[in-house]
Design a protein around this motif. Sequence first.
Motif, PDB file in Angstrom:
ATOM      1  N   TYR A  94       0.803  -1.235   0.048  1.00 25.80           N
ATOM      2  CA  TYR A  94      -0.042  -0.086  -0.031  1.00 25.80           C
ATOM      3  C   TYR A  94       0.670   1.274  -0.063  1.00 25.80           C
ATOM      4  N   ASP A 173      -7.655  -7.048   3.360  1.00 19.70           N
ATOM      5  CA  ASP A 173      -8.763  -7.220   4.365  1.00 19.70           C
ATOM      6  C   ASP A 173      -9.792  -6.055   3.950  1.00 19.70           C
ATOM      7  N   ALA A 174     -10.995  -5.945   4.505  1.00 18.32           N
ATOM      8  CA  ALA A 174     -11.959  -5.298   3.891  1.00 18.32           C
ATOM      9  C   ALA A 174     -11.468  -3.680   4.650  1.00 18.32           C
ATOM     10  N   LEU A 175     -11.049  -3.559   5.818  1.00 18.46           N
ATOM     11  CA  LEU A 175     -10.697  -2.245   6.256  1.00 18.46           C
ATOM     12  C   LEU A 175      -9.668  -1.401   5.355  1.00 18.46           C
ATOM     13  N   GLY A 177      -9.011  -2.232   2.138  1.00 18.88           N
ATOM     14  CA  GLY A 177      -9.917  -2.343   0.881  1.00 18.88           C
ATOM     15  C   GLY A 177     -10.652  -1.016   0.822  1.00 18.88           C
ATOM     16  N   SER A 178     -11.377  -0.549   1.839  1.00 14.30           N
ATOM     17  CA  SER A 178     -12.218   0.479   2.064  1.00 14.30           C
ATOM     18  C   SER A 178     -11.526   1.658   2.039  1.00 14.30           C
ATOM     19  N   LEU A 179     -10.107   1.610   2.521  1.00 12.98           N
ATOM     20  CA  LEU A 179      -9.432   2.982   2.397  1.00 12.98           C
ATOM     21  C   LEU A 179      -8.901   3.265   0.997  1.00 12.98           C
ATOM     22  N   ALA A 181     -10.678   2.153  -1.612  1.00 16.61           N
ATOM     23  CA  ALA A 181     -11.910   2.348  -2.369  1.00 16.61           C
ATOM     24  C   ALA A 181     -12.053   3.998  -2.297  1.00 16.61           C
ATOM     25  N   GLU A 182     -11.913   4.290  -0.971  1.00 18.63           N
ATOM     26  CA  GLU A 182     -12.057   5.841  -0.765  1.00 18.63           C
ATOM     27  C   GLU A 182     -11.453   7.017  -1.337  1.00 18.63           C
ATOM     28  N   ARG A 184      -8.165   7.032  -0.183  1.00 18.12           N
ATOM     29  CA  ARG A 184      -7.030   7.570   0.958  1.00 18.12           C
ATOM     30  C   ARG A 184      -5.831   6.787   0.954  1.00 18.12           C
ATOM     31  N   ARG A 198     -10.588  -8.191  -4.890  1.00 15.41           N
ATOM     32  CA  ARG A 198     -10.785  -6.945  -4.120  1.00 15.41           C
ATOM     33  C   ARG A 198      -9.854  -5.708  -4.884  1.00 15.41           C
ATOM     34  N   GLY A 258     -13.423  -8.582   6.209  1.00 17.49           N
ATOM     35  CA  GLY A 258     -12.538  -9.086   5.007  1.00 17.49           C
ATOM     36  C   GLY A 258     -11.799 -10.355   5.112  1.00 17.49           C
TER      37      GLY A 258
END
Length: 293
Positions: A94, A173-175, A177-179, A181-182, A184, A198, A258
Amino acid sequence: MAQPAGGVTDAFARALAPALGRGLGRVPVVENVTGASGSIAANRLLAAAHDGSTLFIGSPSETVLAPLTLRAVRYRPSDFRLLGLVNDSPLALYARTGLQADNLDALVALARQGGERPLSYGSTGQGSLFHLVTEMLLSSAGIQATHVPYRGGMPMLADLRSGAIDFTVLPVDALLGSLVAEGRMKVLGVSSAQRLGRFPAAPTFDESGLAPGLGHPSIWVGVLVPAAMDQGLSARLHQVVVQALGSAEVGHAVQAVGGRVPPRLSLPQAERFYAADAVKLQALAQAARVKPL
């Protein structure tokens, strides 16, 4: 457990705790003990009474790698017994959104160009799997970056998003992945053998051609007890853990962040899995040429 509150490992522990409590016939308490690459929490498990009242939600970073990379750690990987796996996840590279690189090859080119300051990366501690995998990537690519260790993933992610550090290696993981997707942070690559649903645009490390011999590292989270615990008690606790991990309640809770509960392991299978992973990680630590601190 060795991770701070609010992270994915903490979510795994809290998802598992009620089911474990029912199986053990007591109210469980999740305690977050951070510091020294998780060795403080691991030491607390080993020092506690071996009566089944203390279980450790941990990973190979604390049980296998910390004693290999920190001189102050006196325990050995063989001091722990794995009862069951809560999750096993591939890793991803990341980066902060403003970094002028969108894949591993571009990151290597950026590092070779130099700039006002050297690139920096964060990890959840000296000797963690994320630290060693990153060092292996850097070594394979022939580049350098400044290592910034943290006491946990959440403060590190805050610094990544603010631009204080440039990149990190963490699980998929989902957390996270959400960052992504947003917007950030972004993903430069994944450690899996194939691209992931994902992060479909993220190339695998294999695709870069810059990380030969790295393989496909992943990070597991499991329930552990001291190896010195009575074998009969370990077997009874294993049955409680297996029953808890097999419940729909725990499965849904792990999926919500996730993860995915791996297939059940018998106690001998869990011991063989742990021993084989220890050998593999010892080889990774040697290949990464990380010297004990």
